[in-house]
Design an enzyme around this catalytic site. Structure first.
Site, short mmCIF file in Angstrom:
data_model
loop_
_atom_site.label_atom_id
_atom_site.label_comp_id
_atom_site.label_asym_id
_atom_site.label_seq_id
_atom_site.Cartn_x
_atom_site.Cartn_y
_atom_site.Cartn_z
N SER A 92 -9.44 0.01 11.59
CA SER A 92 -9.67 -1.42 11.85
C SER A 92 -11.14 -1.74 11.97
O SER A 92 -11.94 -0.91 12.38
CB SER A 92 -8.96 -1.87 13.13
OG SER A 92 -9.26 -3.22 13.36
N LYS B 109 -1.52 0.63 14.39
CA LYS B 109 -2.42 -0.29 13.67
C LYS B 109 -1.68 -1.59 13.33
O LYS B 109 -2.24 -2.68 13.41
CB LYS B 109 -2.94 0.38 12.39
CG LYS B 109 -3.73 -0.55 11.45
CD LYS B 109 -5.03 -0.99 12.08
CE LYS B 109 -5.82 -2.07 11.41
NZ LYS B 109 -5.68 -2.42 10.05
N HIS C 82 -1.53 -3.62 16.44
CA HIS C 82 -2.91 -4.12 16.64
C HIS C 82 -3.10 -5.39 15.80
O HIS C 82 -3.62 -6.40 16.28
CB HIS C 82 -3.91 -3.03 16.23
CG HIS C 82 -5.29 -3.53 15.94
ND1 HIS C 82 -5.61 -4.22 14.78
CD2 HIS C 82 -6.44 -3.48 16.64
CE1 HIS C 82 -6.89 -4.55 14.80
NE2 HIS C 82 -7.41 -4.11 15.92
N ASN C 83 -2.66 -5.35 14.55
CA ASN C 83 -2.82 -6.53 13.68
C ASN C 83 -1.96 -7.70 14.17
O ASN C 83 -2.38 -8.85 14.09
CB ASN C 83 -2.45 -6.18 12.24
CG ASN C 83 -3.52 -5.37 11.55
OD1 ASN C 83 -4.35 -4.74 12.20
ND2 ASN C 83 -3.53 -5.38 10.24
N GLU D 95 -3.76 -9.21 16.86
CA GLU D 95 -4.88 -9.95 16.24
C GLU D 95 -4.40 -11.34 15.77
O GLU D 95 -5.09 -12.35 15.98
CB GLU D 95 -5.40 -9.10 15.08
CG GLU D 95 -6.51 -9.68 14.27
CD GLU D 95 -6.85 -8.73 13.10
OE1 GLU D 95 -7.00 -7.50 13.31
OE2 GLU D 95 -6.94 -9.22 11.95
P1 NBP Z 1 -7.53 -2.83 -1.73
O1 NBP Z 1 -6.35 -2.86 -0.82
O2 NBP Z 1 -8.00 -4.09 -2.33
O3 NBP Z 1 -7.24 -1.77 -2.90
C1 NBP Z 1 -8.16 -1.54 -3.93
C2 NBP Z 1 -8.28 -0.05 -4.19
O4 NBP Z 1 -6.99 0.49 -4.54
C3 NBP Z 1 -9.21 0.25 -5.35
O5 NBP Z 1 -9.90 1.43 -5.08
C4 NBP Z 1 -8.22 0.42 -6.49
O6 NBP Z 1 -8.70 1.18 -7.54
C5 NBP Z 1 -7.14 1.18 -5.79
N1 NBP Z 1 -5.88 1.24 -6.54
C6 NBP Z 1 -4.98 0.29 -6.84
BR1 NBP Z 1 -5.14 -1.48 -6.42
N2 NBP Z 1 -3.93 0.72 -7.53
C7 NBP Z 1 -4.17 2.03 -7.70
C8 NBP Z 1 -3.46 3.06 -8.32
N3 NBP Z 1 -2.29 2.81 -8.88
N4 NBP Z 1 -3.99 4.30 -8.34
C9 NBP Z 1 -5.18 4.55 -7.76
N5 NBP Z 1 -5.90 3.61 -7.13
C10 NBP Z 1 -5.41 2.36 -7.08
O7 NBP Z 1 -8.77 -2.11 -0.98
P2 NBP Z 1 -9.38 -2.39 0.47
O8 NBP Z 1 -9.45 -3.83 0.80
O9 NBP Z 1 -10.61 -1.56 0.54
O10 NBP Z 1 -8.29 -1.74 1.44
C11 NBP Z 1 -7.87 -0.39 1.37
C12 NBP Z 1 -6.79 -0.17 2.41
O11 NBP Z 1 -7.31 -0.44 3.71
C13 NBP Z 1 -5.58 -1.11 2.25
O12 NBP Z 1 -4.42 -0.45 2.67
C14 NBP Z 1 -5.90 -2.22 3.20
O13 NBP Z 1 -4.74 -2.89 3.65
C15 NBP Z 1 -6.56 -1.46 4.34
N6 NBP Z 1 -7.47 -2.25 5.16
C16 NBP Z 1 -8.27 -3.19 4.62
C17 NBP Z 1 -9.13 -3.92 5.43
C18 NBP Z 1 -10.07 -4.94 4.84
O14 NBP Z 1 -10.74 -5.61 5.64
N7 NBP Z 1 -10.16 -5.07 3.53
C19 NBP Z 1 -9.17 -3.66 6.80
C20 NBP Z 1 -8.35 -2.67 7.33
C21 NBP Z 1 -7.50 -1.97 6.50
P3 NBP Z 1 -9.39 0.44 -8.83
O15 NBP Z 1 -10.78 0.18 -8.41
O16 NBP Z 1 -9.27 1.46 -9.90
O17 NBP Z 1 -8.59 -0.80 -9.10
#
Ligand code: NBP
Length: 489
Positions: free
Chosen positions: A135, A189, A192-193, A196
């Protein structure tokens, strides 16, 4: 680009917002890291950032094999890709090159049962598995998140030193602890959300009341939230709210907040929280109200049409003492928040009992004190409450919180009363107050509901004065006594 020499202490696959920033954080703390992403331009981007942000020990890899082979054994790989099928696909691609004793750590917002399934699958290949809640968004990932790892304790042992350095640091330690077995890290988590969601809803209601009942300007709101952030409400969400009110609209008149469409997005963890609460028969009305608030906000066009239908309703406007209203709203917000956290913690307790996770609630409050979105000074009080009594039935009966509830109760009722009279909806604060009033009452009208159930379904009822299950022919007796009453007239 690094070839296949095993140089890195840890690997990270998935270089979107979270992965990229967490990888840089790990490298900055001095742990050599390898990174990989399906779309390779993100690998180059991350390598460039590592160079520009201080020549950090980070190496990029363009395929799963080189990536895995670049890690020292036993290997640990963090996955930060979109939850669901992408995680399965990434595990498949990576595990083909991993060996027994290696570890996979999924850092996404994953459904806890997916993690439990993957733990079993990984075990059948001799691999260890952790489902780790992360988080704090982009900023947290880069500079210190709150981490909630659950699953294999042995796997956690392999990366504990890294996680403790990478996590946010507060006065009582790093914001990470081993949560428990199975999918506990993801479940914690998720709740937690949910909490939030509740916090954000309650803050938005405080804003609504101050603006639409108290008539405060954005400038005044910024000042009030800044002031609140120096007291019992001190938290990340109050701090950023104060900042939001200060931002001018660069493309027009006034402040930007007034130009933002009132339609809230969501990604699903709040909904899961409420679904789980229903599954476990735990009341989480404040969190549920915040979810409903998001659903209703989505009906923008319908709401606009309804506002025409009800244009005659203006609410009861009374003159308010601004200073008093501000102080009352502060107290109402705090009391409502305590109820919301009590609900979230009780949901965690119910799941912990069901799954045998043995969650340490004081530790959960402690690791939420820094790094994460709900970080707040007030979490220290929750930590102390559970340290004092790990079996606390509810935060509402902790002596310190109970005293605070009593002190704030009148102000809270004044705010709810004023808002209802004015026609300003405050579902979160109302839900919290009703939760409090229901929980604190020894006798509820549930006797009548039981009587109704027994009348139409012979469901039986218990009595307050003697043990056992009872059934009564309510209708027959009522008719008999009804005719007796008629005869007496
Ligand atoms: P995203 O949830 O937007 O996912 C994008 C990533 O997933 C890219 O690296 C993409 O690769 C990869 N991906 C996908 Br889409 N399909 C794929 C596949 N079939 N095989 C391999 N890679 C694949 O990224 P994020 O926002 O950084 O979040 C990552 C995780 O963390 C999620 O579970 C999210 O819920 C969680 N999270 C996010 C936040 C936030 O603030 N964003 C906070 C806390 C937790 P590509 O580049 O090749 O498309």
């Amino acid at each position: 680009m690094e070839a296949s020499a095993a140089v890195s202490r840890i690997g990270l696959a998935g270089l979107a917002v979270m992965g990229q920033n967490l990888a840089l954080n790990i490298a900055e703390k001095g742990f050599p890291i390898s990174v990989y992403n399906r779309t390779i331009s993100k690998v180059d981007e991350t390598v460039d950032r590592a160079q520009n942000e201080g020549q950090l020990p980070l190496t990029g890899h363009y395929n799963p094999k080189d990536f895995v082979l670049s890690l020292k054994k036993p290997r640990s790989v963090i996955i930060l890709v979109k939850a669901g099928a992408p995680v399965d696909q990434t595990i498949e691609a990576l595990s083909a090159h991993m060996e027994p004793g290696d570890t996979i750590i999924d850092g996404g917002n994953e459904w806890y049962e997916n993690t439990e399934r993957r733990i079993i699958e990984a075990k059948s290949n001799g691999l260890l598995y952790l489902g780790m809640g992360v988080s704090g968004g982009e900023e947290g990932a880069r500079n210190g998140p709150s981490l909630m790892p659950g699953g294999s304790q042995q796997a956690y042992g392999n990366v504990q030193d890294i996680m403790e350095k990478v996590a946010a640091q507060v006065e009582d330690g790093p914001c990470v602890t081993y949560i428990g077995e199975g999918g506990s890290g993801n479940f914690v988590k998720m709740v937690h959300n949910g909490i939030e969601y509740g916090d954000m809803q309650l803050i938005s209601e405080a804003y609504d009341v101050l603006k639409n009942v108290g008539g405060l300007s954005n400038e005044e709101l910024a000042e009030i939230f800044d002031e609140w952030n120096r007291g019992e409400l001190e938290s990340f969400l109050i701090e950023i709210t104060a900042d939001i009110f200060k931002v001018k609209d660069e493309g027009g008149e006034g402040e930007l907040v007034d130009k933002v469409l009132d339609k809230t997005g969501m990604k699903g963890t709040g909904k899961w929280t409420v679904q789980q609460a229903a599954e476990l028969s735990v009341a989480v009305p404040t969190i549920a109200a915040s979810l409903d608030g998001r659903f209703l906000s989505g009906l923008k066009e319908e709401r606009e049409a309804a506002s025409e239908v009800y244009s005659g309703i203006v609410g009861v406007k009374s003159s308010v003492d601004k200073k008093r209203l501000i102080d009352d709203v502060r107290q109402a917000l705090y009391a409502s928040k305590i109820c919301s956290y009590a609900q979230g913690m009780n949901l965690l307790r119910a799941k912990s009992d069901e799954k045998g996770w043995n969650l340490n609630f004081g530790e959960l409050a402690r690791i939420w004190k820094g790094g994460c979105i709900i970080r707040a000074v007030f979490l220290d009080r929750i930590k102390i409450a559970y340290q004092r009594n790990p079996n606390l039935a509810s935060l509402l009966v902790d002596p310190d919180f109970a005293r605070e509830m009593v002190q704030r109760e009148k102000a809270w009722r004044r705010v709810v009363g004023l808002a209802i009279a004015a026609g300003v909806s405050i579902p979160g604060m109302c839900a919290s107050l009703s939760y409090f009033d229901t929980y604190r009452r020894a006798r509820l009208p549930a006797n009548l509901v039981q009587a109704q159930r027994d009348l139409f379904g012979a469901h039986t009822y218990e009595r307050v004065d003697r043990p056992g299950a009872f059934h009564t022919e309510w209708t027959k007796l009522a008719r008999k006594s009804g005719s007796r009453v008629a005869a007496l007239k």
